[in-house]
Design a protein around this motif. Structure first.
Motif, PDB file in Angstrom:
ATOM      1  N   ASN A 198       0.808  -1.219   0.000  1.00 29.71           N
ATOM      2  CA  ASN A 198       0.000   0.000   0.000  1.00 29.71           C
ATOM      3  C   ASN A 198       0.844   1.271   0.000  1.00 29.71           C
ATOM      4  N   GLY A 199       2.163   1.108  -0.065  1.00 33.85           N
ATOM      5  CA  GLY A 199       3.030   2.282  -0.116  1.00 33.85           C
ATOM      6  C   GLY A 199       3.156   3.007   1.212  1.00 33.85           C
ATOM      7  N   GLN A 200       2.581   2.458   2.309  1.00 35.56           N
ATOM      8  CA  GLN A 200       2.670   3.144   3.589  1.00 35.56           C
ATOM      9  C   GLN A 200       4.077   3.014   4.161  1.00 35.56           C
ATOM     10  N   LYS A 201       4.547   4.111   4.776  1.00 40.22           N
ATOM     11  CA  LYS A 201       5.897   4.105   5.333  1.00 40.22           C
ATOM     12  C   LYS A 201       5.973   3.283   6.597  1.00 40.22           C
ATOM     13  N   LEU A 202       7.086   2.612   6.758  1.00 40.33           N
ATOM     14  CA  LEU A 202       7.238   1.696   7.894  1.00 40.33           C
ATOM     15  C   LEU A 202       8.133   2.278   8.978  1.00 40.33           C
ATOM     16  N   PHE A 203       8.570   3.523   8.828  1.00 39.70           N
ATOM     17  CA  PHE A 203       9.385   4.152   9.867  1.00 39.70           C
ATOM     18  C   PHE A 203       8.793   5.527  10.159  1.00 39.70           C
ATOM     19  N   PRO A 261      -4.670 -11.466   8.193  1.00 34.47           N
ATOM     20  CA  PRO A 261      -3.615 -12.219   7.502  1.00 34.47           C
ATOM     21  C   PRO A 261      -2.878 -11.383   6.447  1.00 34.47           C
ATOM     22  N   ASP A 262      -3.593 -10.555   5.704  1.00 34.58           N
ATOM     23  CA  ASP A 262      -2.923  -9.787   4.650  1.00 34.58           C
ATOM     24  C   ASP A 262      -3.328  -8.320   4.807  1.00 34.58           C
ATOM     25  N   PRO A 263      -2.791  -7.683   5.859  1.00 32.54           N
ATOM     26  CA  PRO A 263      -3.292  -6.358   6.238  1.00 32.54           C
ATOM     27  C   PRO A 263      -2.973  -5.303   5.183  1.00 32.54           C
ATOM     28  N   ASN A 264      -3.943  -4.416   4.900  1.00 24.02           N
ATOM     29  CA  ASN A 264      -3.653  -3.296   4.008  1.00 24.02           C
ATOM     30  C   ASN A 264      -3.298  -2.054   4.813  1.00 24.02           C
ATOM     31  N   ASN A 265      -3.159  -2.226   6.140  1.00 22.44           N
ATOM     32  CA  ASN A 265      -2.872  -1.092   7.004  1.00 22.44           C
ATOM     33  C   ASN A 265      -2.229  -1.621   8.283  1.00 22.44           C
ATOM     34  N   LEU A 266      -1.272  -0.849   8.806  1.00 19.05           N
ATOM     35  CA  LEU A 266      -0.558  -1.227  10.028  1.00 19.05           C
ATOM     36  C   LEU A 266      -1.519  -1.477  11.192  1.00 19.05           C
ATOM     37  N   VAL A 315       0.639  19.257   1.958  1.00 16.92           N
ATOM     38  CA  VAL A 315       1.372  17.991   1.954  1.00 16.92           C
ATOM     39  C   VAL A 315       0.503  16.943   1.265  1.00 16.92           C
ATOM     40  N   PRO A 316       1.062  16.214   0.301  1.00 21.48           N
ATOM     41  CA  PRO A 316       0.246  15.159  -0.304  1.00 21.48           C
ATOM     42  C   PRO A 316       0.196  13.932   0.605  1.00 21.48           C
ATOM     43  N   PHE A 317      -1.001  13.603   1.083  1.00 20.55           N
ATOM     44  CA  PHE A 317      -1.194  12.358   1.816  1.00 20.55           C
ATOM     45  C   PHE A 317      -1.804  11.359   0.842  1.00 20.55           C
ATOM     46  N   VAL A 318      -1.270  10.149   0.849  1.00 23.31           N
ATOM     47  CA  VAL A 318      -1.713   9.185  -0.160  1.00 23.31           C
ATOM     48  C   VAL A 318      -2.010   7.816   0.446  1.00 23.31           C
ATOM     49  N   PHE A 319      -2.949   7.136  -0.157  1.00 19.23           N
ATOM     50  CA  PHE A 319      -3.216   5.745   0.201  1.00 19.23           C
ATOM     51  C   PHE A 319      -3.641   5.027  -1.067  1.00 19.23           C
ATOM     52  N   ARG A 320      -3.099   3.851  -1.230  1.00 19.92           N
ATOM     53  CA  ARG A 320      -3.373   3.108  -2.447  1.00 19.92           C
ATOM     54  C   ARG A 320      -3.416   1.633  -2.127  1.00 19.92           C
ATOM     55  N   ASP A 321      -4.516   0.999  -2.458  1.00 15.43           N
ATOM     56  CA  ASP A 321      -4.521  -0.458  -2.453  1.00 15.43           C
ATOM     57  C   ASP A 321      -5.266  -0.898  -3.700  1.00 15.43           C
TER      58      ASP A 321
END
Lengths: 524, 524
Positions: A23-28, B157-162, B227-233
């Motif tokens: 999903n392109g989310q940053k991990l840090f 099992p296959d999370p699209n988000n932390l 600031v560009p905030f983005v989310f993509r799945d």
């Protein structure tokens, strides 16, 4: 390259350790980076900028990415088409509901019109109660308000809003007393047999831009004066303090709120200059050349940007019935749907290129090209009356020869490239298992048919007989029994039979474009 | 007074021609006012400013209204309680779900806490699937997003988000890539038996205010950098370009967006100074004294302002289960619900004042005061096991003596003040027909009972016998038959009987406050 700001560069490191590939989310966290972060070394290599960081991390940035231009979220005037009525002399953005539903390109055009022109009209939407909600759900989510999930625009005995009378309504935006304001509005016409009751739209961004040109001082006053918008009835007491013209940090027009009816009482300084600016802006919104007029008929559904367009209606007589149903929704989901449609279009373009490029090459010793083979398989599926997902599976069954570590050529050199698996995995980015699983199993289906159907193996082409051996030969009894139990076995067998039929040189072969709408409709 | 800006003053004319009395919406356009509008004459009279306008219109403004202070919509830092963890050393804003539902004062306190402190905790919310939606609907509307109507926060099992892993999550706001961003979030704990997984909140407004104090330059950079905030799945591609700290036209902090994970790629100038400011702000959000920590247990539901508070959680072990359900909603509806609750509280205060003031006076020739009479009637209804709406009707049945053109005293002078009608009409502002109709019919019920029940008339008090004649005397047969057909007839008769019983000097009389929760629960 090393003059690039280090924290910016590092924050954009695309490696799998820094960014979730799903999903392109940053991990840090930005604070996890050391205070003295610096580029220790960098070099351009194979179209990438390779960076070694002072903390030992390594990053690789495609040079093309480094030079990409800033995009934006499409909410400001930038890149939009600010209009006057004359710009639509040859027609307004519209589409037929059935085409919109069936053709992703048509849907994309409608959604793009809402983003760029602020509106689009869908024709032929069934005149059914609550249908307007289905329209909203076709691209996003309904925003519920105090008016309900949807609202009926028709004469009411004890109206809590001018909308529910027969009176004319001057150009305005809805719900300015909400924050967040609903960014989209839908109006679906069920009945309009009354005299009058025509619709009008004004581009509020254009009106604001005119004010900025003609009277920059007034424009500035409206952008910096929070105005209390209020609505109050028995169950509701709403207030939002927002400027009539909202600009972003770079001064670009971003939202217009204009609703004379619900402006509450301003207090404080600057009332004189606010009212002068407000009156000037109001006069601009009423200029005849800005007012686009049209008449909604039964089945028409107007979708428009409520942060930009002002909508209006003429008074109507009670000599007939006028009934609209409306609802609110939001631009963010609409833009997301449009972006995903564009992504799909890009994917289809990519597949089309494979057919035209690599697919036009030799097909592993067969007398047709790979593209001809797959197109003939699709045509055979179609001729057999197969459902769309199997036509797609037939069309794409050998796509794996172009993907993965091994090419189709390796298969002919005796190394199984497992093309049914690599193809299915690649297709799974866009298609569901109803398409991918017959692709995945089409090689197994050959091994199965050779085992269980007398005479099948004998009918294989020479090349296919050769690859059969590379792929493991006919199944044994245990394998055959297990295969027959698989949920997709029958579909895979069907695809396999079309596969075998699709090696006829000179046979009529449809064009790839014929299948684009079918593929688009199957994409998720 | 004439130095008041004319257009401002005229735009606020409260007359019924200018403004719909039902909802306060204006009935004219600002452009309808003449260009040379001026005050022709004005005078102060009886606490009002009377104005004669140059176009002949007349307006009357209460002087108190002219001097009212500016309110606001409660979205900015102004008037809020910016906090650090120590401010909640004696506990966080919380309430029991049952009290919240049953007691409007408790509900108002919870909603006010969300507005002022940015959050509140409801305890004892049933741990049922989808219950979080019921919590949101108790004050507003659910905002659907790509995560659905609600989302399950647990290991996937296959999370699209932390969020859907067991990892720690640093303080952040949700959905920054949405515009409009959901302004409220709810998190309802169904299960939390894992080690770890504690919750944390940080007041983002406080953090932003600290940045402004400590480094005004950095604060300014963050307010003016979109600031560009983005989310993509697979199904979603969202982008919003918004500043980390959004201020209103007057420079007040209005929204904080902070989510390191979904910050996309900034382009253009000022990257160096943006990253310096961003890192400084990030460090402030991590100061231990800002982090309020607590643990959600089953049945706890946290409601918080997603434009202000950053939320966090510690990592958890998989030695137990942790399952929250969350949803989004919006602040505007919450504030509206709170305003309506306050309006009801004010109405109840007004009724309480009537009981304490005018009600303490003589009751039309009876040996009890009006307040004692109505309280005794309510007590009689309660003693008879009457449902709440009839206890309320008994309590309020004579309220009309204080309202309308004629007072109760006029009734005793032989002029029917139609107090049952004026009372019912006045009560209809807050109560439904189940309360108002027995009040409306309680005089008719006396005339009915005197006609149909032998001995009833003889038991009337002397004053009641007198007013019976003023009110038309016993019903004739046709009137009685028609009355008995009315839907509320039986309720009205019941109220009437308690009315007759409630004239006992020295009898135990409950306090008005005893009935406040019952009345509050019946108000609409």
């Amino acid at each position: 390259m090393t003059e690039l700001p280090p924290y910016w560069l590092r924050d954009n490191c695309p490696c799998a350790e820094c960014r979730d590939p799903r999903n392109g989310q940053k991990l840090f966290q930005i604070g996890d980076l050391p205070d003295d972060l610096a580029i220790a070394a960098s070099a351009e290599l194979d179209g990438n900028l390779e960076v070694l960081w002072s903390d030992g991390h390594r990053s690789r940035y495609p040079l093309a990415w480094l030079h990409e231009e800033a995009g934006d979220d499409g909410r400001t005037e930038q890149g939009k088409r600010l209009w006057t009525a004359a710009d639509f002399a040859r027609g307004i953005p519209e589409a037929d509901w059935a085409s919109y539903l069936g053709d992703p390109a048509e849907q994309a055009a409608v959604l793009a019109a809402v983003r760029h022109s602020g509106f689009a009209l869908l024709r032929g939407v069934p005149t059914a109660d609550r249908q307007v909600l289905r329209v909203a759900e076709s691209f996003g989510y309904v925003r519920v308000t105090n008016y309900g999930e949807l609202f009926d625009v028709r004469i009411e005995p004890d109206p809590n809003n001018l909308a529910f009378t027969a009176e004319a309504i001057a150009p305005h935006t809805d719900n300015p007393y909400r924050d967040p304001v609903p960014t989209l509005q839908l109006l679906h016409c069920l009945e309009n047999s009354a005299t009058g009751g025509d619709s009008g739209l004004v581009d509020g961004f254009r009106a604001a831009a005119l004010l900025r040109d003609e009277s920059p001082e007034d424009f500035a006053v409206l952008t910096r004066t929070p105005v209390p918008f209020v609505f109050r009835d028995r169950r509701t007491e709403l207030r939002a303090d927002r400027p009539l013209i909202d600009v972003d940090a770079l001064g670009r027009i971003r939202e217009v709120r204009f609703n004379n009816r619900s402006i509450g009482t301003l207090r404080g300084d600057g009332l004189e200059s606010f009212y002068a600016a407000y009156r000037r802006f109001a006069a601009i919104t009423l200029r005849p050349e800005l007012l686009l007029t049209f008449r909604l008929g039964p089945g028409d559904c107007l979708v428009f940007d409520n942060t930009r367009l002002l909508h209006a209606r003429t008074a109507f007589q009670q000599d007939g019935h006028r009934h609209l149903q409306g609802c609110y929704a939001d631009l963010d989901a609409l833009s997301s749907t449009l972006a995903v449609l564009h992504r799909r279009t890009a994917a289809l373009d990519g597949i089309a290129e494979l057919f035209a490029g690599e697919g036009a090459g030799e097909y592993l010793g067969e007398p047709v090209t790979m593209a001809e083979h797959m197109l003939q398989a699709a045509a055979a599926a179609e001729a057999a009356g197969a459902p769309d997902h199997l036509v797609a599976a037939a069309l794409l069954h050998d796509i794996g020869h172009f993907h993965g570590a091994l090419h189709g050529r390796d298969l002919m050199r005796g190394r199984d490239n497992r093309h049914s698996d690599t193809g299915a995995d690649w297709l799974a980015r866009w298609f569901g298992p109803e398409v991918t699983e017959p692709v995945r199993l089409h090689v197994a289906a050959k091994r199965y048919l050779c085992a269980v159907e007398p005479g099948y193996r004998e009918r294989l082409s020479e090349a296919s007989e050769y690859t059969l051996r590379v792929q493991g030969g006919p199944m044994d009894d245990r394998e055959s029994a297990a295969f027959a139990e698989l949920p997709g076995a029958a579909d895979a067998v069907a695809v396999r039979r079309w596969d075998e039929q699709a090696k006829a040189p000179g046979a009529a072969t449809p064009d790839f474009e014929r299948y684009r709408p079918l593929l688009a409709a199957l994409m998720r």
